[in-house]
Scaffold this motif. Structure first.
Motif, short mmCIF file in Angstrom:
data_model
loop_
_atom_site.label_atom_id
_atom_site.label_comp_id
_atom_site.label_asym_id
_atom_site.label_seq_id
_atom_site.Cartn_x
_atom_site.Cartn_y
_atom_site.Cartn_z
N UNK B 101 0.84 -1.19 0.00
CA UNK B 101 0.00 0.00 0.00
C UNK B 101 0.87 1.23 0.00
N UNK B 102 0.45 2.20 -0.76
CA UNK B 102 1.28 3.39 -0.83
C UNK B 102 0.45 4.64 -0.64
N UNK B 103 0.14 4.90 0.61
CA UNK B 103 -0.53 6.14 0.98
C UNK B 103 0.31 6.81 2.04
N UNK B 104 0.18 8.12 2.12
CA UNK B 104 0.89 8.82 3.18
C UNK B 104 0.02 8.78 4.43
N UNK B 105 0.48 8.10 5.47
CA UNK B 105 -0.41 7.84 6.61
C UNK B 105 -0.85 9.10 7.34
N UNK B 106 -0.02 10.12 7.34
CA UNK B 106 -0.37 11.28 8.16
C UNK B 106 -1.04 12.39 7.35
N UNK B 107 -1.46 12.09 6.16
CA UNK B 107 -2.26 13.06 5.42
C UNK B 107 -3.72 12.62 5.44
N UNK B 108 -4.60 13.53 5.06
CA UNK B 108 -6.00 13.16 4.96
C UNK B 108 -6.21 12.30 3.72
N UNK B 109 -7.32 11.57 3.74
CA UNK B 109 -7.65 10.74 2.58
C UNK B 109 -7.74 11.61 1.33
N UNK B 110 -8.34 12.77 1.49
CA UNK B 110 -8.50 13.66 0.33
C UNK B 110 -7.15 14.01 -0.28
N UNK B 131 -12.47 22.82 -1.96
CA UNK B 131 -12.39 22.21 -3.28
C UNK B 131 -11.81 20.81 -3.18
N UNK B 132 -10.77 20.71 -2.34
CA UNK B 132 -10.10 19.43 -2.19
C UNK B 132 -11.09 18.38 -1.70
N UNK B 133 -11.87 18.77 -0.74
CA UNK B 133 -12.85 17.86 -0.20
C UNK B 133 -13.83 17.44 -1.28
N UNK B 134 -14.25 18.43 -2.08
CA UNK B 134 -15.24 18.12 -3.11
C UNK B 134 -14.66 17.17 -4.15
N UNK B 135 -13.46 17.50 -4.61
CA UNK B 135 -12.85 16.66 -5.65
C UNK B 135 -12.63 15.24 -5.14
N UNK B 136 -12.17 15.13 -3.90
CA UNK B 136 -11.93 13.81 -3.35
C UNK B 136 -13.25 13.06 -3.21
N UNK B 137 -14.27 13.79 -2.78
CA UNK B 137 -15.58 13.16 -2.62
C UNK B 137 -16.05 12.61 -3.97
N UNK B 138 -15.81 13.39 -5.02
CA UNK B 138 -16.20 12.93 -6.35
C UNK B 138 -15.53 11.60 -6.68
N UNK B 139 -14.25 11.52 -6.37
CA UNK B 139 -13.52 10.28 -6.66
C UNK B 139 -14.09 9.13 -5.85
N UNK B 140 -14.35 9.42 -4.57
CA UNK B 140 -14.86 8.37 -3.69
C UNK B 140 -16.25 7.94 -4.15
N UNK B 141 -17.04 8.92 -4.61
CA UNK B 141 -18.39 8.59 -5.09
C UNK B 141 -18.32 7.64 -6.28
N UNK B 142 -17.32 7.86 -7.13
CA UNK B 142 -17.18 7.01 -8.31
C UNK B 142 -17.14 5.53 -7.93
N UNK B 147 -16.26 6.82 2.95
CA UNK B 147 -15.37 7.36 3.99
C UNK B 147 -15.30 8.88 3.91
N UNK B 148 -14.95 9.47 5.04
CA UNK B 148 -14.83 10.91 5.16
C UNK B 148 -13.52 11.35 4.50
N UNK B 149 -13.63 12.19 3.48
CA UNK B 149 -12.39 12.55 2.78
C UNK B 149 -11.39 13.28 3.67
N UNK B 150 -11.83 13.89 4.75
CA UNK B 150 -10.89 14.63 5.58
C UNK B 150 -10.39 13.82 6.77
#
Ligand SMILES: Nc1ncnc2c1ncn2[C@@H]1O[C@H](COP(=O)(O)OP(=O)(O)OP(=O)(O)O)[C@@H](O)[C@H]1O
Ligand SMILES: Nc1ncnc2c1ncn2[C@@H]1O[C@H](COP(=O)(O)OP(=O)(O)OP(=O)(O)O)[C@@H](O)[C@H]1O
Ligand SMILES: [Mg+2]
Ligand SMILES: [Mg+2]
Lengths: 332, 517, 337, 331
Positions: B101-110, B131-142, B147-150
């Motif tokens: 897995x390659x995510x940065x653990x200490x950043x938000x999901x968004x 905006x970040x929240x919205x864009x991430x939400x769009x991706x998650x909606x897809x 999950x909470x993008x923040x």
């Protein structure tokens, strides 16, 4: 089909845990402050509290810079050299007794820019020569001291620039201008950390640098930028020391490197990166200053002051990590 | 059903989304890719199968610009390209979810979702969180994730993080007008069945507008979700299978060049367990995430513990190895009461542990195979207090042979080995001493190919036959049922039931699932 | 075997041609005015005899000083003249022993343990220092006078483990004994540093408030730091400040009345005189055995600088004739006790 | 147990030992190359520098630094750092100077033992309290300094009769300074013990991946405490060397050796993140750092430029000596 993913479950990483973890340093601050306040009436006087806050100004600015570097998981020992160079620069560029320069704010800006340049140098050594930051910044510190000594040339430059001198003397709402400058730096640092790509990426680099690379982020420019930003803070720190002392000293930054790291770590920033931040560091700075001042106020022998301070710092960090202790935790 | 490895005539078919010809990649001592050919058609899910170390990950990394091939060409929609970086690949519409897995653990999901392609969420270096929240939400909606993008990424469950990764990889749509190619390298190895179902639903949806390359060692999965499977062997493509009607066994035959047996779990090799005194006996064991655990494991017995996320079974295991503190209860080995304040004590008591997170907890990446193998048992390789190099070399080579560990030499850093071979080294670590009494296996077959799995199972059987007691946290219910003599079901920190699981009287997975939730 | 490096040859004393003499001046660093003036004085002397001075600095690092000395002594030591400022008392002995073995001519200044005497060595020509007890007392008295003989003062000590810091503080205590109206409210170390003096003074000013009438500092750098602190606390001019060293800024401050007093120690002269003494001996113009016992280890003249005489000290008053072989001991104020 | 299912033959025989390739061998010698290059450069600047006497002096000078760096290298290899070595050495000089009159020859082993114990206590604090070694030893540094100041009465402690430590000032075979020979012996001894025993893999494993090492049953905590203990003992021994050189002990005598010692370790090419490195590298590193400290001023580089050159050269030296293939991420 499959059941679960064992170790993958994040271990005790709840939000409540996060809040609890962050609470350590402020609590330690309150405790230590209360103890001194009980022990010494002078300590709790308004004058002394002002004094503590004023005395914290330079350290706070330097710590702002170092915090960004620590957040990345790097370390920065260049503060002493960079501050010396910037102190000499500013004192030779504003009105002074060595030459006829009187560039005022431009001179101050030049000193800060010089700090940036040194920071940039550290960053470049790190990313281009792949020298660990510990060594790169140590080298840059030596270079800074050398440059400062060259500029010093045997005669102490004393500043007569009214504005720069007034920073240390004039007060607004009971606090010196320098303190307000430090507060502005903290605010700025916090905004950078929270709202800019630079700040967030610095944080991310400390968390998982390789992931950024895999995501197509070029981390090198950000690393250089972070060191440059830190250099700017040290440069400003050098200017502030010059304002306080009324003269440009090669030794202007003596000891600030380790004090700033101590303050940041006491505030809850991890040396391995990825945790903490400007506000944490601000708490750490105040804690360290309260300690230094308090030990003098309650009359601890000068011989012992350093030792007692070291002991309390270790104890404070130990107390702060107790809630997070795990058996297989990695502590470097 | 299966066709030879020759390329099909491309004239009639529409131009493939991605085509690889004769890709070669050398590593010191290994030819990871030896002239691989691969075709990914548009709107298909292509499976990639092969043993551990066959070169799957290397091939896929070459497709996203992380590995520079020594020779060969890559064509994107018929056009030859050189992929120099992840960004390069993304600009060609190719994105990948990595094996680790390659995510940065200490950043938000968004932030993770938008990492490197923030677009409008960052203006002149300044974050716009809304905006970040919205864009991430769009991706998650897809992908229908809730999950909470923040939320900070390290507070998310593993499965949620996987969803974040997929949401993130889908951002490449923003970079290229063409239908993207999305590569998933073993995405299921850490997921639960329900999560896998969701993932498969996603993959099928992705097919509508993208091509997908899917890697898994679970061949039934591959056959289930893919339209077509390409088989790799030793860095070469050895064949192609249309999945309709295919069976895992056939695929397996292509992967290893011979047929494996149907008895995956070597059930017929299971010996009888006579238990006059249990090897391991715990009573009333409690810790931060489990309470009142009673468990007996006899010598030669394999006991599997099953449960969902957070059931506490893993912490029980870790407590038995002295890593997780306990608050109450007692542990006996062969009737003797022991205390386990640290891992040393556990080792001394003859307990071994194979952790689930191989990369961070199982092995020391930069150190050699030999050193990794001998880290625990010193007696076996030492003469007095000193390491006897000859003795160590002989020992290590013997076990490399015995477990067929594929490595250029015993001095190769273990991180250069493929996952399966790494796992074998980790297992060997406990065996070389010859004095192991209890093995705690946490997902020992995670990420292993069928052949390697089969070897691990056989090894477990042999160990059991030699009187080793085993506690198994299995990778799947089938594995638990197939291997175990007894199964404990844990739920919310307690053992809720115990199911006997003797040869010939195995329960069905459904019986267990009922108890688990 | 006992020793390989260094072949002492004191017989060569006096046999050197002036052009063969190698002059070395070693101080802590070049980044403070006092030591910079020392090196400048050394340069000036070297130039006057047609040589150059090798400038060594060790950054206040005892080990580095020893390392440099042993490296210098491992080179050609036949006509080597060293004018050294040992970092602390403990650093003098190894320097002296090394130089003695190698036969290099040595003059040390400031720091020397009491039981180590140049008279016991052949090439350690002289040790020069200023009477710290006296200077500490002089400024203590000046401070007492300027606050009218009574009131509280605070003391800023130097680096605690140096003789200079201790002697000067002893001088202050002697002065306090005589000026019974003056009360020592507090004493802290500020390590001879301007920046540390600033923070320490600020803290002490809040601790003791208006009771502080005077500040005694063990050197001028700290005194200048204290001045800044006073200015920042809005108490400039209300508290008397004294220091030691007569660095240019302090002399200016005394002239302007911001500071009450300082004591001269003449860096330029110190930098030249050590080399001059060594040069005279090396070239045979002076015989070690002819040097009076009192001149082998002596206090140099020092002057209390107050507003009245500050103007005289505003310019360096060293002149080349001070370094004539006949005059090198002109500033002896008395033997070291 | 029988042999499992036959698999594809491996690309090369699994038992074949591949010798290191030339490039790899070169990185191992990098610290030495840097050292030789530096000596050459100094000789060019001042031909007098390359005399046996002068090189002997360098070796003698470097001895305490070598010993300090050797001890701390073990801690760095374990992934930690020890900032207290210099302060501990200072304290040890004071203790030695105080105890020499009463204990005579026994003072040396006693001081080394005390220093080792102090090191072990710091190791314990680090391991038990889970505080980063940086902080523990930073605190340790100020505490030890304070103790040294108080114990010595804030002054130098003269050693009147230095015969018990005088042997360190002798010359082996007329040319090799005893202190340098002892430093070499210390390095060789520690390196040999580490290499010949499982300690080597334990230390590397701890440095590369502490959690994996722990889960493999490696005595991580003991290894770390041991490293601190050895580091303390080395600081004590360095103190003995300093006392024999200075004829006295002082509460700040060795303080300035901290950064040079750390620089020596890093210049030698040991990864500051742990795992990769060796004591031999630190030996070369210590010589490089010593040459920079004494060589530059001696060949006539002015003070200001000396610092600038020092800064530039150590950075370049590290760039040369660090073996990046062993260190994945450079922080
Ligand atoms: N709504 C928001 N507006 C601005 N910034 C946000 C917002 N939400 C999250 N962030 C940013 O994301 C980061 C992570 O948020 P979160 O609150 O989960 O972490 P945290 O508790 O601050 O973590 P830490 O304790 O490590 O500082 C924050 O530091 C913040 O910078
Ligand atoms: N960075 C590297 N350096 C050296 N060898 C490597 C490297 N990466 C992979 N290899 C080798 O290349 C071969 C192919 O590895 P790869 O990771 O592609 O296998 P895989 O098919 O993905 O295996 P798995 O199913 O276990 O993930 C292996 O033999 C491996 O040891
Ligand atoms: Mg927070
Ligand atoms: Mg793979």
């Amino acid at each position: 089909m499959t059941v679960e993913s064992g170790a993958a479950v994040p271990r005790r990483n709840s939000r409540r845990g996060t809040a609890f973890r962050d609470a350590g340093p402020p609590v330690a601050l309150v405790v230590i402050f209360s103890v001194f306040a009980v022990l010494s009436p002078q300590f709790r006087s308004i004058d002394n509290v002002q004094n503590i806050v004023d005395a914290a100004a330079v350290l706070a600015v330097v710590t702002c810079g170092i915090t960004f570097v620590l957040m990345m998981g790097s370390i920065d020992l260049s503060a002493a050299g960079v501050m010396g160079a910037s102190a000499l620069t500013v004192s030779l560029l504003v009105a002074n007794n060595r030459n006829d320069n009187d560039f005022g704010l431009v001179g101050i800006a030049a000193a800060v820019v010089l700090g940036c340049a040194f920071g940039c140098l550290s960053g470049l050594a790190l990313v281009l020569l792949k020298v660990p930051s510990f060594m790169a910044t140590l080298g840059v510190s030596a270079i800074g001291l050398g440059v400062a000594t060259l500029m010093f040339a045997g005669v102490q430059p004393n500043i007569s620039d009214a504005m720069l001198k007034s920073w240390a003397i004039e007060r607004f709402l009971g606090l010196s201008y320098l303190t307000w400058i430090a507060a502005a730096c903290i605010l700025l640092g916090w905004l950078v950390q929270r709202y800019t790509r630079l700040g967030r990426y610095a944080f991310a680099i400390g968390g998982a640098e390789e992931v950024l690379t895999l995501s197509g982020v070029k981390v090198k420019p950000y690393k250089v930028a972070v060191f440059t930003l830190a250099g700017a803070f040290y440069g400003l720190g050098g200017v502030m020391v010059t304002s306080q002392l009324g003269a440009g000293l090669v030794q202007a930054g003596n000891g600030y490197d380790f004090s700033a790291i101590t303050a940041a770590v006491v505030g809850g920033t991890l040396l391995t990166g990825g945790r903490g931040g400007i506000l944490h560091s601000a708490v750490g700075v105040v804690l360290v200053m309260v300690l230094t001042n308090g030990l003098v106020q309650v009359g601890v022998s000068p011989y012992w002051q350093g030792g007692v301070e070291g002991l309390i710092v270790v104890a404070a960090v130990a107390a702060a990590v107790i809630p997070q202790r795990r058996r297989n935790q990695v502590v470097k | 059903m299966s066709v030879p490895a020759e390329r099909e005539p491309t004239t009639s078919a529409p131009v493939p989304a991605l085509e690889v010809r004769g890709l070669v990649k050398h590593y010191p001592g290994v030819k990871a890719l030896d002239g691989v050919d691969l075709v990914v058609r548009q709107h298909e899910v292509l499976g990639l199968a092969g043993e551990n170390g066959a070169g799957k990950s290397t091939l896929l990394k070459a497709l996203v610009g992380l590995v520079t091939p020594d020779a060969g060409e890559i064509y994107v929609r018929g056009e030859a390209v050189k992929l120099r970086s992840v960004v390069d690949a993304a600009n060609h519409g190719i994105g990948m979810v990595f094996q680790e897995q390659s995510l940065v653990p200490n950043l938000t999901a968004a932030e993770n979702i938008l990492l490197g392609s923030e677009g409008a969420a960052v203006r002149r270096g300044v974050y716009r969180w809304d905006v970040m929240r919205r864009l991430a939400q769009e991706q998650l909606d897809k992908i229908g994730s809730k999950i909470d993008p923040l939320a900070r990424t390290d507070t998310l469950s593993f499965a949620d993080r996987q969803m974040v990764e997929i949401a993130k990889v889908l951002r490449i749509e923003q970079r290229s007008q063409h239908p993207p190619v999305i590569i998933l390298d073993e995405p299921t190895s850490v997921l639960e069945s329900k999560e896998i179902e969701t993932l498969f639903a996603q993959i099928r949806r992705l097919r509508e507008f993208a091509s997908v390359v899917f890697v898994s060692h679970r061949l039934d999965e591959v056959l289930d979700v893919c339209d077509r499977v390409t088989v790799l062997r030793s860095g070469q493509s050895v064949g192609e299978v249309a999945t309709a009607g295919a069976v895992p066994r056939e695929l397996h035959r292509m992967m290893i060049g011979s047929t494996g047996s149907d008895d995956h779990y070597h059930e017929n090799a299971a010996g009888p367990v006579e238990a006059e005194q249990p090897r391991l006996s715990i009573r009333g064991l409690s810790g931060s995430s489990f309470r009142d655990i009673d468990l007996d494991v006899a010598a030669g017995e394999i006991v599997a513990i099953v449960g969902v996320h957070g059931s506490g079974r893993e912490d029980v295991c870790r407590a038995l190895f002295g890593i997780e503190p306990t608050t109450a209860g007692e542990i006996r080995m062969d009737g003797k009461k022991i205390s386990l304040p640290n891992t040393r004590a556990a080792c001394a008591a003859g307990i071994g542990y194979v952790p689930a997170e191989r990369k961070t907890e199982g092995m020391v990446g930069p150190m050699s195979v030999a050193e990794n193998m001998t880290l625990t048992k010193q007696k076996a390789r030492c003469a007095g207090p000193f390491v006897a190099p000859k003795k160590q070399a002989g020992l290590v080579d013997r076990w490399i042979d015995r477990l067929s560990i594929r490595t250029p030499s015993r001095d190769t850093p273990i991180q250069r080995l493929s996952g399966g071979n790494q796992q074998k080294v980790v297992l060997a670590r406990w065996l070389i001493g010859g004095d192991i009494r209890l093995l705690l296996l946490d997902h020992p077959t995670r990420g292993l190919d069928i052949g390697a799995r089969s070897e691990v199972y056989r090894l477990m059987r042999e160990l059991a036959a030699n009187g080793v007691a085993t506690v198994l946290l299995a990778d799947s219910l089938e594995e638990a049922i197939g291997m175990a003599d007894r199964i404990l079901v844990m739920n919310d920190g307690r053992v809720v039931t115990e199911v006997a699981c003797p040869n010939g009287g195995k329960p069905s997975p459904l019986d267990l699932v009922k108890e688990m939730v | 075997s006992e020793q390989a490096a260094g072949d002492g040859d004191p017989a060569a004393a006096g046999a050197c041609k002036p052009a063969d003499v190698k002059l070395v001046g070693q101080v802590r660093n070049e980044s403070n005015p006092y030591e910079a003036s020392w090196l400048a004085g050394g340069d000036a002397f070297a130039k006057s005899v047609g040589l150059t001075q090798q400038r060594l600095t060790y950054g206040g690092d005892s080990t580095k000083q020893q390392e440099q000395i042993s490296q210098i002594l491992a080179g050609d030591t036949k006509c080597l003249v060293m004018n050294v400022l040992p970092n602390g008392d403990s650093d003098t002995a190894p320097i002296v022993k090394g130089a003695d073995k190698a036969g290099a001519f040595l003059v040390t200044q400031w720091n020397k343990p009491a039981d180590l005497n140049p008279a016991d060595y052949k090439t350690w020509i002289s040790h020069i220092t200023y009477n710290g007890v006296e200077s500490g007392k002089q400024i203590g008295d000046a401070l007492a006078k300027s606050i009218g003989g009574s009131g509280g003062i605070i003391a800023l000590q130097g680096v605690l483990d140096t003789a200079a810091a201790k002697d000067r503080f002893a001088g202050l205590q002697a002065s306090l004994k005589e000026n019974s109206g003056v009360q020592l409210l507090d004493q802290q170390t500020a390590n001879f540093s301007r920046a540390e003096a600033l923070t320490v003074t600020k803290t002490l000013l809040t601790k003791h408030g208006d009771k502080v009438k005077g500040i005694w500092a063990a050197n001028d750098d700290m005194a200048l730091g204290a001045l800044e602190a006073l200015q920042q606390a809005g108490r400039a001019g209300k508290v008397a400040v004294v220091g030691i060293d007569a660095v240019p800024d302090a002399v200016t401050a005394v002239q302007s009345g911001a500071m009450t007093a300082t004591v001269s120690s003449d860096g330029t002269w110190q930098g030249g005189i050590g080399l001059a003494i060594g040069f005279c001996v090396a070239t045979g113009k002076l015989e070690v055995k002819d040097i009076a016992a009192d001149n082998r280890a002596f206090f140099a003249e020092q002057f209390l600088i107050t507003k009245d005489n500050a103007a005289d000290f505003a310019q360096p008053k060293t002149n080349p004739s001070d370094f004539d072989c006949a005059n090198v001991f002109k500033r002896v104020a008395g033997p070291l006790k | 147990m029988s042999t499992p299912v036959a698999m594809q033959p491996v690309a090369e025989p699994a038992t074949g030992r591949n010798g290191p390739r030339p490039a790899k061998r070169l990185t191992g010698f990098m610290p030495l190359i840097a050292l030789v290059a530096l000596v050459a450069a100094l000789t060019v600047a001042d031909p007098d520098f390359l005399t046996p006497r002068s090189l002997t002096a360098v070796a003698r000078t470097a001895a305490p630094l070598i010993v300090l760096a050797a001890g701390a290298t073990l801690i760095v290899l374990c992934g930690g750092i020890d900032l207290s070595i210099a302060a501990l050495a200072s304290l040890s000089t004071v203790l030695l100077a105080l105890w020499l009159p009463n204990l005579g020859g026994m003072a040396t082993p006693v001081v080394i033992a005390v220093a080792a114990a102090i090191g072990a206590v710091q190791g314990l604090a680090h391991v038990l309290l889970r505080i980063p070694s940086f902080i523990v030893t930073l605190g340790g540094m100020s505490i030890l300094s304070a103790v040294a100041l108080v114990v010595s009465g804030a002054g130098t402690v003269r050693v009147v009769d230095d015969s018990p430590v005088k042997w360190l000032e002798l010359y082996v075979g007329g040319y090799v300074p005893m202190s340098a020979a002892m430093a070499l012996l210390v390095v060789a001894l520690i390196a040999a013990v580490v290499k010949a025993t499982p300690l080597h893999s334990w230390i590397s494993a701890t440095g590369y991946s502490e959690s994996a090492a722990r889960l493999a049953g490696t005595p991580v905590d003991l290894v770390k405490i041991g490293a601190f203990c050895v580091s303390g003992a080395c600081a004590g021994f360095a103190a003995v060397m300093l006392v024999s050189r200075q004829f006295s002990g002082g509460p700040t005598m060795a303080d300035n050796l901290l950064l040079p010692a750390v620089a020596a370790i890093v210049v030698g090419g040991t990864a500051i993140t742990g795992g990769h490195g060796s004591l031999w590298r630190s030996l070369a590193g210590a010589l490089v750092v010593t040459l920079l400290r004494v060589g530059l001023p001696i060949v006539g580089v002015p003070s200001a430029y000396e610092q600038i050159l020092y800064g530039v050269i150590i950075v370049v030296a590290v760039a040369l000596t660090l073996d990046w293939s062993k260190v994945s991420i450079i922080k």
